[in-house]
Design an enzyme around this catalytic site. Structure first.
Site, PDB file in Angstrom:
ATOM      1  N   GLU A  91     -19.660  42.482 -53.276  1.00  0.00           N
ATOM      2  CA  GLU A  91     -19.912  43.275 -54.678  1.00  0.00           C
ATOM      3  C   GLU A  91     -20.164  42.267 -55.683  1.00  0.00           C
ATOM      4  OE1 GLU A  91     -16.421  44.788 -57.041  1.00  0.00           O
ATOM      5  OE2 GLU A  91     -17.378  46.701 -57.317  1.00  0.00           O
ATOM      6  N   LYS A 118      -1.077  49.079 -69.226  1.00  0.00           N
ATOM      7  CA  LYS A 118      -1.677  47.810 -69.279  1.00  0.00           C
ATOM      8  C   LYS A 118      -3.186  47.756 -68.950  1.00  0.00           C
ATOM      9  CE  LYS A 118      -3.033  43.589 -67.586  1.00  0.00           C
ATOM     10  NZ  LYS A 118      -3.877  43.240 -68.562  1.00  0.00           N
ATOM     11  N   GLY A 171      -6.274  44.629 -56.178  1.00  0.00           N
ATOM     12  CA  GLY A 171      -5.876  45.936 -55.686  1.00  0.00           C
ATOM     13  C   GLY A 171      -5.033  45.721 -54.357  1.00  0.00           C
ATOM     14  N   GLU A 226      -7.936  52.039 -56.367  1.00  0.00           N
ATOM     15  CA  GLU A 226      -9.365  52.193 -56.473  1.00  0.00           C
ATOM     16  C   GLU A 226      -9.834  50.876 -56.760  1.00  0.00           C
ATOM     17  OE1 GLU A 226     -11.013  54.593 -55.322  1.00  0.00           O
ATOM     18  OE2 GLU A 226      -9.515  55.764 -55.177  1.00  0.00           O
ATOM     19  N   CYS A 265     -18.426  50.847 -60.760  1.00  0.00           N
ATOM     20  CA  CYS A 265     -17.955  50.787 -59.535  1.00  0.00           C
ATOM     21  C   CYS A 265     -18.683  51.401 -58.621  1.00  0.00           C
ATOM     22  CB  CYS A 265     -16.476  51.096 -59.425  1.00  0.00           C
ATOM     23  SG  CYS A 265     -16.346  52.873 -59.965  1.00  0.00           S
TER      24      CYS A 265
HETATM   25  P1  NAP Z   1      -9.387  43.077 -61.887  1.00  0.00           P
HETATM   26  O1  NAP Z   1      -9.706  41.624 -62.178  1.00  0.00           O
HETATM   27  O2  NAP Z   1      -8.943  43.514 -60.514  1.00  0.00           O
HETATM   28  O3  NAP Z   1      -8.559  43.619 -63.256  1.00  0.00           O
HETATM   29  C1  NAP Z   1      -8.052  45.031 -63.263  1.00  0.00           C
HETATM   30  C2  NAP Z   1      -6.780  44.973 -63.864  1.00  0.00           C
HETATM   31  O4  NAP Z   1      -5.769  44.233 -63.293  1.00  0.00           O
HETATM   32  C3  NAP Z   1      -6.777  44.338 -65.231  1.00  0.00           C
HETATM   33  O5  NAP Z   1      -6.055  45.220 -66.217  1.00  0.00           O
HETATM   34  C4  NAP Z   1      -6.191  42.948 -65.257  1.00  0.00           C
HETATM   35  O6  NAP Z   1      -5.448  42.477 -65.985  1.00  0.00           O
HETATM   36  C5  NAP Z   1      -5.009  43.074 -64.071  1.00  0.00           C
HETATM   37  N1  NAP Z   1      -4.740  42.339 -63.186  1.00  0.00           N
HETATM   38  C6  NAP Z   1      -5.306  41.064 -62.811  1.00  0.00           C
HETATM   39  N2  NAP Z   1      -4.578  40.170 -62.234  1.00  0.00           N
HETATM   40  C7  NAP Z   1      -3.522  40.989 -61.861  1.00  0.00           C
HETATM   41  C8  NAP Z   1      -2.318  40.593 -61.021  1.00  0.00           C
HETATM   42  N3  NAP Z   1      -2.140  39.544 -60.236  1.00  0.00           N
HETATM   43  N4  NAP Z   1      -1.529  41.547 -60.876  1.00  0.00           N
HETATM   44  C9  NAP Z   1      -1.459  42.883 -61.508  1.00  0.00           C
HETATM   45  N5  NAP Z   1      -2.514  43.228 -62.366  1.00  0.00           N
HETATM   46  C10 NAP Z   1      -3.602  42.297 -62.329  1.00  0.00           C
HETATM   47  O7  NAP Z   1     -10.876  43.961 -62.001  1.00  0.00           O
HETATM   48  P2  NAP Z   1     -11.848  44.053 -63.247  1.00  0.00           P
HETATM   49  O8  NAP Z   1     -12.444  42.793 -63.373  1.00  0.00           O
HETATM   50  O9  NAP Z   1     -11.102  44.370 -64.397  1.00  0.00           O
HETATM   51  O10 NAP Z   1     -12.683  45.313 -63.017  1.00  0.00           O
HETATM   52  C11 NAP Z   1     -13.759  45.240 -62.137  1.00  0.00           C
HETATM   53  C12 NAP Z   1     -13.406  45.717 -60.789  1.00  0.00           C
HETATM   54  O11 NAP Z   1     -12.895  47.009 -60.721  1.00  0.00           O
HETATM   55  C13 NAP Z   1     -14.582  45.618 -59.810  1.00  0.00           C
HETATM   56  O12 NAP Z   1     -14.375  45.366 -58.535  1.00  0.00           O
HETATM   57  C14 NAP Z   1     -15.044  47.185 -59.585  1.00  0.00           C
HETATM   58  O13 NAP Z   1     -15.567  47.679 -58.486  1.00  0.00           O
HETATM   59  C15 NAP Z   1     -13.597  47.954 -59.758  1.00  0.00           C
HETATM   60  N6  NAP Z   1     -13.596  49.392 -60.386  1.00  0.00           N
HETATM   61  C16 NAP Z   1     -13.305  50.257 -59.350  1.00  0.00           C
HETATM   62  C17 NAP Z   1     -13.487  51.473 -59.667  1.00  0.00           C
HETATM   63  C18 NAP Z   1     -13.086  52.595 -58.877  1.00  0.00           C
HETATM   64  O14 NAP Z   1     -12.687  53.565 -59.242  1.00  0.00           O
HETATM   65  N7  NAP Z   1     -13.136  52.303 -57.552  1.00  0.00           N
HETATM   66  C19 NAP Z   1     -13.718  51.759 -60.963  1.00  0.00           C
HETATM   67  C20 NAP Z   1     -14.086  50.868 -62.059  1.00  0.00           C
HETATM   68  C21 NAP Z   1     -13.918  49.614 -61.511  1.00  0.00           C
HETATM   69  P3  NAP Z   1      -6.562  41.275 -66.927  1.00  0.00           P
HETATM   70  O15 NAP Z   1      -7.584  41.953 -67.556  1.00  0.00           O
HETATM   71  O16 NAP Z   1      -5.437  40.928 -68.174  1.00  0.00           O
HETATM   72  O17 NAP Z   1      -6.706  40.152 -66.078  1.00  0.00           O
END
Ligand code: NAP
Ligand code: MG
Length: 489
Positions: free
Chosen positions: A391, A181, A239, A256, A290
């Site tokens: 962040e 997904k 996460g 992550e 990230c």
């Molecule tokens: P996010 O809001 O946590 O979303 C990540 C994924 O999780 C999306 O596919 C999202 O779907 C899904 N999701 C949202 N709510 C969920 C729930 N309750 N249960 C299960 N899945 C759910 O993160 P983002 O805004 O896409 O990405 C930005 C973040 O990613 C930043 O904090 C960044 O630091 C982090 N990041 C970390 C790394 C690393 O390797 N450490 C790399 C890249 C990014 P939807 O899109 O449909 O909401």
């Protein structure tokens, strides 16, 4: 496989080797951050019923995918790599339209996806176990790595090609079947990546792709009793929820999350190189990596000179539509990301930090419908301020002045996160001390905080990660389990 409704392409789910509509018959729009009136594509707003079909397909495909063997699985990935390579221009352009990073960055990321596929294709021909001497001299004792089973993959929007591939490729080569997904903000780009897997002719049910909301489809996959492991990259809030849900079910998970990545500029640093690296680390991809630089910790002796150069060079950055030549930085990836960045600019001011450059919303014909903001630099930032701790995930630097290297490392570690950190210095003792004491999974010396190589382990410490590592050989740890086999003639 892709149907066109009016001018906007609609992308289906991919389940059991068929492109299918969701049982909801509802669609989600993917909006361009360069122009909120542009719908880049439509994806399925999936349901629990769709998850069920995808999980059943993946579950059923498990037996044969295991049997086919690691070598043959690697050969599939070589094919996917070639197909993706032939589609770099189209996929990169879609990425730029969908989440705003500039076209050269999007092409670079897609090319990286190709390289990751080839790396894991090669894993098909590498060892998957060891021989261990037995106390019985007539016995053979070996370990063999076997797949975990059905793996659920949930990804963010900021690297819509590289992150899915650095999870899909090892999951598949080590014999797992998958339900993937993507982030809704980048689901069209992800669908195009899945088309490459589909064209390579993977057996039925091995790779299943469903789009939809995080809380329904993401959580639904995580909670499904026939999913044996979850790999997630995204925000800390989600996460932590993934960690809780998978711990309750007693399954393997890899999570992550965010970062608050520091760069230390020591008094003996090469100033031109450190300014260039700080700008690239903080503002490339509009600060939405990230591993992006967000705290810049500078020794007092060179603080003023460094700051002047940093501001001077930052003000040369061209912000605009990432498809156009000469644009260095695109918009924030979505309206909510744009609002978050704007709110942190206000928070910084209210906390008493001084905004010395940028942080302005751009207006005018070219900008009015997009989410454009100029790169921002704050100074007089205290370590306990929110802009020094949280962040932001946008183009904002917090400048922190320190007396010496000792204080600099303390300031760098003063965060709940621990993803990436770098130091600019020409002093061996300083970088030895830094690499020893810094609390980060990625430690960089005289190089920007962002930037990783696909053949090396990648992941964070502290609140940035569940502690396992992705990419390179390290991926095998998560996507396999070890059988210890004792054989007596
Ligand atoms: P996010 O809001 O946590 O979303 C990540 C994924 O999780 C999306 O596919 C999202 O779907 C899904 N999701 C949202 N709510 C969920 C729930 N309750 N249960 C299960 N899945 C759910 O993160 P983002 O805004 O896409 O990405 C930005 C973040 O990613 C930043 O904090 C960044 O630091 C982090 N990041 C970390 C790394 C690393 O390797 N450490 C790399 C890249 C990014 P939807 O899109 O449909 O909401
Ligand atoms: Mg979008």
């Amino acid at each position: 496989m892709v149907s066109i409704t009016s001018k906007v392409a609609t992308f289906k789910n991919y389940i059991n080797n068929e492109w299918v509509e969701s049982s909801s018959t509802k669609l989600l729009d993917s909006i361009s951050p360069m122009n909120k009136n542009e719908v880049v594509g439509r994806v399925q707003n999936s349901t629990q019923e769709d998850i069920e079909k995808a999980v059943q397909a993946a579950h059923k495909a498990q037996v044969n995918w295991r049997k086919i063997g690691q070598h043959a699985r690697g050969q599939f990935l070589f094919k996917v790599a070639n197909i993706l390579e032939s589609r770099i221009d189209d996929i990169a352009e879609t990425m730029t339209r969908e989440m705003g990073k500039t076209l050269p960055e999007a092409k670079g990321e897609t090319a990286r996806g190709v390289a990751i596929l080839r790396y894991y294709a090669g894993e098909g021909m590498r060892k998957n176990g060891d021989v261990i001497p037995s106390s019985d001299s007539e016995a053979l004792m070996i370990t063999k790595r076997v797949p975990v089973g059905v793996v659920g993959i949930v990804t963010p929007w900021n690297f819509p090609v590289a992150i899915p591939i650095w999870k899909l490729a090892p999951a598949l080569v080590y014999g797992n079947t998958v339900i993937f997904k993507p982030a809704t903000e980048a689901a069209v780009t992800a669908a195009k990546v899945i088309e490459c897997f589909s064209e390579a002719g993977l057996p039925e049910g091995v790779l299943n792709f469903i789009t939809g909301s995080g809380s329904i489809i993401g959580q639904g996959i995580i909670d499904h009793p026939q999913v044996n492991a979850i790999t997630f990259t995204g925000s800390e809030t989600v996460g932590k929820g993934v960690l809780k849900s998978t711990a309750e079910r007693g399954i393997k998970s890899q999570v992550e999350m965010g970062g608050k990545n520091p760069v230390i500029v020591a008094k003996d640093a090469d100033l031109d190189k450190s300014v260039e690296a700080v700008i690239s680390g903080a503002f490339r991809s509009t600060g939405q990596k990230c591993t992006a630089t967000s705290k810049v910790i500078v020794e007092a002796d060179i603080y003023e000179t460094f700051k002047e150069k940093l501001v001077q060079e930052t003000e040369k950055i061209t912000v605009g539509n990432g498809l156009n030549d000469g644009i260095w930085m695109g918009p924030c990836a979505s309206e909510s990301q744009f609002n978050t960045v704007k709110s942190y600019i206000e928070i910084g001011k209210e906390e008493g930090a001084q905004l010395i450059s940028g942080g302005e919303v751009l207006h005018g014909e070219e900008y009015d419908n997009g989410f454009y903001i100029t790169p921002a630099i704050f100074e007089n930032v205290k370590l306990d301020m929110r802009i020094a701790q949280e962040e932001i995930f946008g183009p904002v630097i917090a400048l922190i002045k320190v007396a010496d290297i000792h204080e600099a490392i303390q300031a760098a570690n003063d965060t709940k996160y621990g993803l990436s950190a770098s130091i600019f210095t020409s002093n061996i003792a300083s970088f030895l001390k830094f690499s020893d004491e810094i609390e980060a999974g990625l430690v960089r010396v005289n190089a920007e905080s962002a930037g990783v190589e696909l053949q090396a382990p990648f992941g964070g410490m502290k609140g940035s990660s569940s502690g396992s590592r992705e990419q390179g050989e390290a991926a095998q740890e998560f996507y396999t389990e070890i059988k210890t086999i004792f054989i007596k003639g």
